[in-house]
Design a protein around this motif. Structure first.
Motif, PDB file in Angstrom:
ATOM      1  N   ARG A 176      39.202  34.485  27.938  1.00 12.67           N
ATOM      2  CA  ARG A 176      38.282  33.999  26.908  1.00 12.67           C
ATOM      3  C   ARG A 176      38.728  34.417  25.498  1.00 12.67           C
ATOM      4  N   TRP A 177      40.027  34.682  25.358  1.00 15.79           N
ATOM      5  CA  TRP A 177      40.532  35.093  24.044  1.00 15.79           C
ATOM      6  C   TRP A 177      40.255  34.073  22.937  1.00 15.79           C
ATOM      7  N   PRO A 178      40.200  32.744  23.245  1.00 12.30           N
ATOM      8  CA  PRO A 178      39.907  31.810  22.148  1.00 12.30           C
ATOM      9  C   PRO A 178      38.543  32.053  21.497  1.00 12.30           C
ATOM     10  N   VAL A 179      37.573  32.559  22.282  1.00 12.43           N
ATOM     11  CA  VAL A 179      36.249  32.851  21.716  1.00 12.43           C
ATOM     12  C   VAL A 179      36.358  33.957  20.676  1.00 12.43           C
ATOM     13  N   ALA A 180      37.024  35.053  21.060  1.00 14.24           N
ATOM     14  CA  ALA A 180      37.200  36.168  20.125  1.00 14.24           C
ATOM     15  C   ALA A 180      38.003  35.746  18.903  1.00 14.24           C
ATOM     16  N   ALA A 181      39.062  34.972  19.139  1.00 17.21           N
ATOM     17  CA  ALA A 181      39.911  34.530  18.029  1.00 17.21           C
ATOM     18  C   ALA A 181      39.134  33.643  17.062  1.00 17.21           C
ATOM     19  N   ASN A 182      38.280  32.789  17.599  1.00 16.34           N
ATOM     20  CA  ASN A 182      37.478  31.895  16.775  1.00 16.34           C
ATOM     21  C   ASN A 182      36.564  32.682  15.844  1.00 16.34           C
ATOM     22  N   LEU A 183      35.871  33.675  16.391  1.00 15.36           N
ATOM     23  CA  LEU A 183      34.963  34.480  15.586  1.00 15.36           C
ATOM     24  C   LEU A 183      35.720  35.372  14.605  1.00 15.36           C
ATOM     25  N   LEU A 184      36.845  35.924  15.057  1.00 14.53           N
ATOM     26  CA  LEU A 184      37.634  36.794  14.194  1.00 14.53           C
ATOM     27  C   LEU A 184      38.192  36.056  12.977  1.00 14.53           C
ATOM     28  N   ALA A 185      38.435  34.767  13.133  1.00 13.23           N
ATOM     29  CA  ALA A 185      38.951  33.978  12.009  1.00 13.23           C
ATOM     30  C   ALA A 185      37.996  34.027  10.818  1.00 13.23           C
ATOM     31  N   GLY A 186      36.710  34.218  11.109  1.00 16.77           N
ATOM     32  CA  GLY A 186      35.735  34.355  10.022  1.00 16.77           C
ATOM     33  C   GLY A 186      35.344  35.788   9.750  1.00 16.77           C
ATOM     34  N   SER A 187      35.210  36.596  10.814  1.00 16.51           N
ATOM     35  CA  SER A 187      34.659  37.946  10.636  1.00 16.51           C
ATOM     36  C   SER A 187      35.584  38.877   9.871  1.00 16.51           C
ATOM     37  N   LEU A 188      36.900  38.710  10.019  1.00 21.10           N
ATOM     38  CA  LEU A 188      37.828  39.580   9.292  1.00 21.10           C
ATOM     39  C   LEU A 188      37.718  39.350   7.787  1.00 21.10           C
ATOM     40  N   LEU A 189      37.653  38.091   7.400  1.00 19.35           N
ATOM     41  CA  LEU A 189      37.471  37.760   5.983  1.00 19.35           C
ATOM     42  C   LEU A 189      36.108  38.238   5.491  1.00 19.35           C
ATOM     43  N   GLY A 190      35.086  38.033   6.340  1.00 15.90           N
ATOM     44  CA  GLY A 190      33.734  38.453   5.965  1.00 15.90           C
ATOM     45  C   GLY A 190      33.635  39.958   5.790  1.00 15.90           C
ATOM     46  N   ALA A 191      34.322  40.714   6.648  1.00 13.47           N
ATOM     47  CA  ALA A 191      34.287  42.170   6.555  1.00 13.47           C
ATOM     48  C   ALA A 191      34.900  42.647   5.241  1.00 13.47           C
ATOM     49  N   TRP A 192      36.027  42.072   4.855  1.00 13.41           N
ATOM     50  CA  TRP A 192      36.681  42.462   3.598  1.00 13.41           C
ATOM     51  C   TRP A 192      35.788  42.104   2.408  1.00 13.41           C
ATOM     52  N   ALA A 193      35.234  40.891   2.461  1.00 15.94           N
ATOM     53  CA  ALA A 193      34.379  40.444   1.360  1.00 15.94           C
ATOM     54  C   ALA A 193      33.113  41.291   1.272  1.00 15.94           C
ATOM     55  N   GLY A 194      32.490  41.572   2.418  1.00 20.29           N
ATOM     56  CA  GLY A 194      31.257  42.358   2.428  1.00 20.29           C
ATOM     57  C   GLY A 194      31.468  43.760   1.888  1.00 20.29           C
ATOM     58  N   ALA A 195      32.558  44.406   2.303  1.00 21.74           N
ATOM     59  CA  ALA A 195      32.854  45.750   1.802  1.00 21.74           C
ATOM     60  C   ALA A 195      33.160  45.715   0.303  1.00 21.74           C
ATOM     61  N   SER A 196      33.851  44.675  -0.138  1.00 24.78           N
ATOM     62  CA  SER A 196      34.165  44.543  -1.571  1.00 24.78           C
ATOM     63  C   SER A 196      32.893  44.401  -2.388  1.00 24.78           C
ATOM     64  N   TRP A 197      31.946  43.605  -1.896  1.00 25.56           N
ATOM     65  CA  TRP A 197      30.672  43.436  -2.608  1.00 25.56           C
ATOM     66  C   TRP A 197      29.886  44.735  -2.632  1.00 25.56           C
ATOM     67  N   ALA A 198      29.891  45.458  -1.517  1.00 26.02           N
ATOM     68  CA  ALA A 198      29.106  46.692  -1.420  1.00 26.02           C
ATOM     69  C   ALA A 198      29.566  47.729  -2.444  1.00 26.02           C
ATOM     70  N   VAL A 199      30.874  47.877  -2.596  1.00 30.92           N
ATOM     71  CA  VAL A 199      31.361  48.911  -3.523  1.00 30.92           C
ATOM     72  C   VAL A 199      31.166  48.508  -4.983  1.00 30.92           C
ATOM     73  N   ARG A 200      30.941  47.232  -5.238  1.00 32.33           N
ATOM     74  CA  ARG A 200      30.749  46.777  -6.616  1.00 32.33           C
ATOM     75  C   ARG A 200      29.282  46.692  -7.014  1.00 32.33           C
ATOM     76  N   MET A 201      28.380  46.733  -6.046  1.00 34.06           N
ATOM     77  CA  MET A 201      26.952  46.608  -6.354  1.00 34.06           C
ATOM     78  C   MET A 201      26.424  47.868  -7.026  1.00 34.06           C
ATOM     79  N   ARG A 202      25.446  47.678  -7.893  1.00 38.31           N
ATOM     80  CA  ARG A 202      24.679  48.815  -8.371  1.00 38.31           C
ATOM     81  C   ARG A 202      23.919  49.405  -7.192  1.00 38.31           C
ATOM     82  N   SER A 203      23.682  50.692  -7.260  1.00 36.50           N
ATOM     83  CA  SER A 203      23.024  51.364  -6.147  1.00 36.50           C
ATOM     84  C   SER A 203      21.652  50.757  -5.842  1.00 36.50           C
TER      85      SER A 203
END
Length: 271
Positions: free
Chosen positions: A87-114
């Motif tokens: 079932r690797w295609p399932v994981a690969a499908n989700l990872l195609a979005g989640s890896l980008l989302g993780a980087w973007a989410g962490a980037s937003w978090a460190v830039r936000m005011r507390s």
């Protein structure tokens, strides 16, 4: 990174038994519903132990990563490796979005005011409460989507989950599992194993992004605290797993949802 996130005083020291006990309590809560409990640990780090929002997120991410690494072998033992590999295609499908989302989410978090981050976390706690109730009180049925629609839907879902998981410092299983069932028609047991395979690299990407920020120093200065609470979380999760089914969902789920709702209100009002 905003200045109000760097000038916060260090939280007061706490004894190892208190830290371990808090982690164990969170682990039990998560274990009783088959999750790691990181969504419950985050408000505890802020409210009880006095960490600022971004520091709490980074510590929560570190502990979530440890819990996932420990849980992964047990999960893979429960479901044959060949079955997961198929079932690797399932994981690969989700990872195609989640890896980008993780980087973007962490980037937003460190830039936000507390103050903004506290409010965002409050909203996400409400989202987790809703997801908890929906996934445990309703039957998640598979959407019969053609591949041309399912694949982009998987990428979009992964993207959103990656953002949420990075900002809250959680593994994201509470969102990944129903998504895998809904989009790809996997059973709950297989979805749980697949969710860990998606969570681990997603968490590593968010962790790598946080490591580039000055607030990441909170982890180095609180290694003993982090290790103690993570150990408590693992022990508690094991106990919670043994208690799985002891408390009926009709009692347990509303109680846990109320905890998340109360936590959300406190985070929204946090000064």
């Amino acid at each position: 990174m905003s200045s109000d996130q760097t000038l916060r005083p260090l939280p007061p020291a706490h004894s190892a038994p208190v830290v371990f006990g808090a982690g164990a309590a969170i682990g039990v809560l998560g274990g009783m519903i088959g999750l790691g409990g990181a969504e419950f640990r985050l408000p505890l780090l802020i409210g009880l132990f006095g960490f600022a929002a971004l520091s709490a997120v980074i510590l929560n991410k570190a502990m979530s990563l440890v819990v996932v690494l420990v849980a992964l072998p047990a999960r893979l033992a429960a479901v044959p490796a060949a079955e997961i590999a198929a079932r690797w295609p399932v994981a690969a499908n989700l990872l195609a979005g989640s890896l980008l989302g993780a980087w973007a989410g962490a980037s937003w978090a460190v830039r936000m005011r507390s103050t903004t981050l506290y409010r965002v976390l409050a909203v996400l706690m409400l989202l987790m409460a809703a997801a908890l109730v929906l996934t445990h009180t309703t039957t998640v049925t598979t959407l019969d989507l053609p591949p041309a629609t399912r694949i982009p839907a998987g990428v979009a879902a992964g993207l959103g989950i990656g953002v949420v998981a990075a900002i809250m410092g959680v593994a994201g299983g509470e969102l990944l599992i129903p998504t895998i069932v809904l989009l790809f028609g996997e059973d709950i047991k297989t979805a749980g194993s697949l969710s860990l395979l998606v969570s681990l690299p997603t968490m590593l990407v968010a962790f790598a992004r946080y490591s580039r920020d000055g607030s990441f120093a909170v982890l180095g200065s609180n290694l003993r605290f982090t290790a103690t609470m993570a150990a408590g979380s693992i022990a508690g999760a094991a106990l919670g797993g043994l208690l799985l089914g002891v408390f009926p969902d009709v009692v347990l789920i509303p109680a846990l949802a109320v905890i998340l709702l109360v936590s959300a209100v406190k985070l929204a009002r946090h000064e």
